[in-house]
Scaffold this motif. Structure first.
Motif, mmCIF file in Angstrom:
data_model
loop_
_atom_site.group_PDB
_atom_site.id
_atom_site.type_symbol
_atom_site.label_atom_id
_atom_site.label_comp_id
_atom_site.label_asym_id
_atom_site.label_seq_id
_atom_site.Cartn_x
_atom_site.Cartn_y
_atom_site.Cartn_z
ATOM 1 N N MET A 1 3.715 2.393 10.865
ATOM 2 C CA MET A 1 3.659 2.813 9.489
ATOM 3 C C MET A 1 3.167 1.646 8.640
ATOM 4 S SD MET A 1 6.610 4.768 7.702
ATOM 5 C CE MET A 1 7.050 4.675 6.072
ATOM 6 N N SER A 2 2.067 1.879 7.919
ATOM 7 C CA SER A 2 1.499 0.806 7.107
ATOM 8 C C SER A 2 2.095 0.826 5.702
ATOM 9 C CB SER A 2 -0.015 0.950 7.030
ATOM 10 O OG SER A 2 -0.323 2.129 6.334
ATOM 11 N N ILE A 3 2.170 -0.340 5.157
ATOM 12 C CA ILE A 3 2.686 -0.480 3.800
ATOM 13 C C ILE A 3 1.494 -0.722 2.882
ATOM 14 C CG2 ILE A 3 4.114 -1.875 2.290
ATOM 15 C CD1 ILE A 3 5.804 -2.564 4.709
ATOM 16 N N SER A 4 1.386 0.081 1.863
ATOM 17 C CA SER A 4 0.255 -0.091 0.952
ATOM 18 C C SER A 4 0.578 -1.174 -0.076
ATOM 19 C CB SER A 4 -0.060 1.223 0.239
ATOM 20 O OG SER A 4 1.045 1.619 -0.535
ATOM 21 N N LYS A 5 -0.449 -1.942 -0.375
ATOM 22 C CA LYS A 5 -0.310 -2.987 -1.378
ATOM 23 C C LYS A 5 -0.760 -2.454 -2.732
ATOM 24 C CE LYS A 5 -0.832 -7.395 0.803
ATOM 25 N NZ LYS A 5 -1.688 -8.584 0.906
#
Length: 72
Positions: free
Chosen positions: A1-5
């Protein structure tokens, strides 16, 4: 799961770099037009001719104001 900046653009009030780049040509055209109008309307005033217009590098010789000769 990627974390958006969260990426923010630098801005000053409602003005951002992208908006400034987009309107820069229009501002330049209006600036040249306003400067030309001021030069045209002020060309009859001797003080403007002597202090401002005669110091323009190429066209300055056209606006030279003859200096009055000192009476002794």
């Amino acid at each position: 799961m990627s974390i958006s900046k969260i990426a923010t653009n630098p801005h000053f009030g409602i003005f951002s770099v992208e908006k400034l780049i987009r309107v820069a040509p229009t501002l330049a055209v209006w600036g040249v037009g306003a400067g030309s109008a001021v030069a045209l309307l002020g060309s009859d005033v001797p003080l403007v001719k002597k202090d401002i217009l005669s110091r323009i590098p190429i066209a300055g010789a056209y606006f030279k104001v003859p200096e009055p000769e000192a009476e002794e």
